[in-house]
Design a protein around this motif. Sequence first.
Motif, PDB file in Angstrom:
ATOM      1  N   ILE A  12      11.962  -1.446 -14.255  1.00 31.41           N
ATOM      2  CA  ILE A  12      11.360  -0.151 -13.922  1.00 31.41           C
ATOM      3  C   ILE A  12      12.304   0.981 -14.300  1.00 31.41           C
ATOM      4  N   ILE A  13      13.578   0.828 -13.945  1.00 35.51           N
ATOM      5  CA  ILE A  13      14.577   1.878 -14.233  1.00 35.51           C
ATOM      6  C   ILE A  13      14.776   2.045 -15.735  1.00 35.51           C
ATOM      7  N   LYS A  14      14.739   0.944 -16.475  1.00 36.24           N
ATOM      8  CA  LYS A  14      14.904   1.008 -17.929  1.00 36.24           C
ATOM      9  C   LYS A  14      13.656   1.553 -18.619  1.00 36.24           C
ATOM     10  N   GLY A  15      12.530   1.554 -17.924  1.00 31.41           N
ATOM     11  CA  GLY A  15      11.290   2.062 -18.504  1.00 31.41           C
ATOM     12  C   GLY A  15      10.529   1.035 -19.291  1.00 31.41           C
ATOM     13  N   THR A  16      10.883  -0.248 -19.140  1.00 30.62           N
ATOM     14  CA  THR A  16      10.178  -1.308 -19.873  1.00 30.62           C
ATOM     15  C   THR A  16       9.036  -1.908 -19.062  1.00 30.62           C
ATOM     16  N   ARG A  17       8.911  -1.446 -17.808  1.00 32.48           N
ATOM     17  CA  ARG A  17       7.838  -1.968 -16.954  1.00 32.48           C
ATOM     18  C   ARG A  17       7.258  -0.821 -16.123  1.00 32.48           C
ATOM     19  N   PRO A  18       5.932  -0.708 -16.093  1.00 35.40           N
ATOM     20  CA  PRO A  18       5.321   0.356 -15.286  1.00 35.40           C
ATOM     21  C   PRO A  18       5.471   0.053 -13.786  1.00 35.40           C
ATOM     22  N   ILE A  19       5.444   1.095 -12.979  1.00 36.05           N
ATOM     23  CA  ILE A  19       5.575   0.929 -11.529  1.00 36.05           C
ATOM     24  C   ILE A  19       4.189   0.752 -10.912  1.00 36.05           C
ATOM     25  N   ALA A  20       4.010  -0.321 -10.186  1.00 37.36           N
ATOM     26  CA  ALA A  20       2.755  -0.525  -9.455  1.00 37.36           C
ATOM     27  C   ALA A  20       2.806   0.288  -8.160  1.00 37.36           C
ATOM     28  N   MET A  21       1.625   0.615  -7.607  1.00 38.21           N
ATOM     29  CA  MET A  21       1.563   1.425  -6.388  1.00 38.21           C
ATOM     30  C   MET A  21       2.319   0.767  -5.236  1.00 38.21           C
ATOM     31  N   ALA A  22       2.134  -0.543  -5.071  1.00 37.68           N
ATOM     32  CA  ALA A  22       2.803  -1.252  -3.977  1.00 37.68           C
ATOM     33  C   ALA A  22       4.321  -1.160  -4.129  1.00 37.68           C
ATOM     34  N   GLN A  23       4.795  -1.292  -5.368  1.00 34.70           N
ATOM     35  CA  GLN A  23       6.239  -1.198  -5.624  1.00 34.70           C
ATOM     36  C   GLN A  23       6.748   0.219  -5.367  1.00 34.70           C
ATOM     37  N   LEU A  24       5.958   1.216  -5.756  1.00 34.27           N
ATOM     38  CA  LEU A  24       6.354   2.600  -5.528  1.00 34.27           C
ATOM     39  C   LEU A  24       6.502   2.891  -4.032  1.00 34.27           C
ATOM     40  N   ASP A  25       5.562   2.386  -3.233  1.00 30.59           N
ATOM     41  CA  ASP A  25       5.630   2.599  -1.779  1.00 30.59           C
ATOM     42  C   ASP A  25       6.859   1.921  -1.173  1.00 30.59           C
ATOM     43  N   ARG A  57      -4.669   0.696 -12.368  1.00 26.99           N
ATOM     44  CA  ARG A  57      -3.610   1.453 -11.692  1.00 26.99           C
ATOM     45  C   ARG A  57      -4.155   2.722 -11.037  1.00 26.99           C
ATOM     46  N   LEU A  58      -5.208   3.286 -11.628  1.00 26.19           N
ATOM     47  CA  LEU A  58      -5.777   4.525 -11.093  1.00 26.19           C
ATOM     48  C   LEU A  58      -6.450   4.309  -9.734  1.00 26.19           C
ATOM     49  N   GLU A  59      -7.193   3.218  -9.607  1.00 27.65           N
ATOM     50  CA  GLU A  59      -7.937   2.970  -8.351  1.00 27.65           C
ATOM     51  C   GLU A  59      -7.024   2.899  -7.126  1.00 27.65           C
ATOM     52  N   PRO A  60      -5.964   2.051  -7.144  1.00 28.93           N
ATOM     53  CA  PRO A  60      -5.088   2.021  -5.959  1.00 28.93           C
ATOM     54  C   PRO A  60      -4.381   3.345  -5.697  1.00 28.93           C
ATOM     55  N   PHE A  61      -4.097   4.099  -6.765  1.00 29.29           N
ATOM     56  CA  PHE A  61      -3.471   5.412  -6.585  1.00 29.29           C
ATOM     57  C   PHE A  61      -4.404   6.356  -5.820  1.00 29.29           C
ATOM     58  N   LEU A  62      -5.661   6.422  -6.252  1.00 23.53           N
ATOM     59  CA  LEU A  62      -6.620   7.293  -5.584  1.00 23.53           C
ATOM     60  C   LEU A  62      -6.856   6.856  -4.138  1.00 23.53           C
ATOM     61  N   GLN A  63      -6.899   5.544  -3.918  1.00 22.03           N
ATOM     62  CA  GLN A  63      -7.091   5.032  -2.558  1.00 22.03           C
ATOM     63  C   GLN A  63      -5.940   5.435  -1.647  1.00 22.03           C
ATOM     64  N   ARG A  64      -4.718   5.279  -2.123  1.00 26.62           N
ATOM     65  CA  ARG A  64      -3.556   5.624  -1.307  1.00 26.62           C
ATOM     66  C   ARG A  64      -3.481   7.136  -1.063  1.00 26.62           C
ATOM     67  N   CYS A  65      -3.828   7.941  -2.058  1.00 29.12           N
ATOM     68  CA  CYS A  65      -3.849   9.387  -1.871  1.00 29.12           C
ATOM     69  C   CYS A  65      -4.860   9.777  -0.800  1.00 29.12           C
ATOM     70  N   ALA A  66      -6.007   9.093  -0.807  1.00 25.06           N
ATOM     71  CA  ALA A  66      -7.026   9.366   0.211  1.00 25.06           C
ATOM     72  C   ALA A  66      -6.520   8.989   1.596  1.00 25.06           C
ATOM     73  N   GLU A  67      -5.851   7.853   1.696  1.00 18.16           N
ATOM     74  CA  GLU A  67      -5.318   7.403   2.979  1.00 18.16           C
ATOM     75  C   GLU A  67      -4.288   8.380   3.539  1.00 18.16           C
ATOM     76  N   LEU A  68      -3.468   8.969   2.652  1.00 16.72           N
ATOM     77  CA  LEU A  68      -2.414   9.892   3.086  1.00 16.72           C
ATOM     78  C   LEU A  68      -2.855  11.357   3.025  1.00 16.72           C
ATOM     79  N   ASP A  69      -4.138  11.577   2.711  1.00 18.53           N
ATOM     80  CA  ASP A  69      -4.715  12.921   2.644  1.00 18.53           C
ATOM     81  C   ASP A  69      -4.009  13.798   1.609  1.00 18.53           C
ATOM     82  N   LYS A  70      -3.577  13.192   0.517  1.00 13.53           N
ATOM     83  CA  LYS A  70      -2.945  13.953  -0.569  1.00 13.53           C
ATOM     84  C   LYS A  70      -4.027  14.354  -1.574  1.00 13.53           C
TER      85      LYS A  70
END
Length: 461
Positions: free
Chosen positions: A39-52, A83-96
């Motif tokens: 993730i730090i090297k930029g060779t792998r995208p960050i999943a929502m669960a990993q970001l949290d 990747r978009l679906e879990p992002f939108l779901q988490r934003c809704a949960e946190l009211d972002k």
Amino acid sequence: MEPTTTIRSNIEDYIRKQGYTLQYFADISGVNAGTLSAIIKGTRPIAMAQLDLITQGMKLEEGHFYEIYGAECFVESAPHWRRLEPFLQRCAELDKLDCIQRVIQQVTDDRSYVSELFELAEYMLERDQKKAARMLYECVAECEKYQHSERLALCHYRIFTLSLGQDQHENLRAAVHFEPYINRLDEERQLDAIKDLANTYLALRYWDKVFELAEELDQKTKILQSYTKRKNDKSNRLTIYPLFVYRAYSNLLKSSTCERQGRYKDALKYTELYSKLAKVSEPDEEDQIYIEKFAIWTEANTYLYKLMMGDPSILPSYVKFIEKNEREVLPAMINILEMANKFGQNIDEILDKFSDQINSEIARLRGYTEQVKLDMYITFLLERSVYLLNRCEYLEGLRQLMHCLGESVKINNQTDIIHCVAIYERYRNTAIAEIEHQYKLIMMEVHKRYDKKENSLFNLA
């Protein structure tokens, strides 16, 4: 201006400043060290669960990186629904909601996600994430605005119901905007849409419009019943209620409209009709709930219309009915106050008898839509103030009137604002300094509101 940082650079800076090894931060965050390195090297995208997990490991608040994440993953690069679906779901949960708005503005260019966005909006609505759901419905509606699809109509139906609130002027705008889409809905869904629209106009006191929609609801339900052979059970139907409820309710709306127009004989006629329509053979448990509701409304409204036609002998029976049906106390008190104001009756004893229940019912107002609740409450305040003023109880009557005027201003109910002002001017010479001061404060609020509207118009110009 400082250069925009990335999530990866934030993680790398944090690890360095804290003096952690990569393995140690992997242990405290719960993200695999190899994954973290990629993730730090930029060779792998960050999943929502990993970001949290990473955010938690850095001791930051939930969703701290969502704005940057949205920009990196969905604005600066092509979005992927996985990747978009879990992002939108988490934003809704946190009211972002700002994060949702920014991202969906970008993804609307890709029409391939319209179906997914609609389904996600439906899911959010089920979870009571109304603000987020409305954003997605508006996004889908914008994408399909040149289509004549049922999905477009359903989006506008959802937006309409989610738009309804305390401002009656805004409710009217929402109703007028939605109405042209009703006939594009599925035939069953049309019944609920017409019912909701009629309820909105009922709260707005557009009696002719309510009657027109009630007639349409009656006819459409009758047509559906004529070719619906199967039992309209809850598991297979699209309507919220059993079909017989809609025909009965359409006639309840007609009777209410006739009542408000002073046509009490016609109101009784429609009451008898919905009483008959609310009786079905072999009712199941759900049917029985609505059968009992209509039975109560039939009895209550029959008493009311006879009272308003000048038959005071019915009042003791009406009072006994209220004692047995405490949930109907407030609407019944409104009716009795209207009768007392019309015929000059003394109902002090009845008001005293039910004072505790009235206060309790005002706090609850169960079984009615939000718009009908507000309208009922204001109507009660208005009728009670008129009753007190008619009986020369000027101080308490004007206090009640100021309360009614204040509530009417809150919801922008212009009809009742005008009515309250007219009554106040009639009794102004009886007002003490406290009431006069309260009146001035409320009217200053009215002036401020209209000044804002005028300024906004000038800004548009």
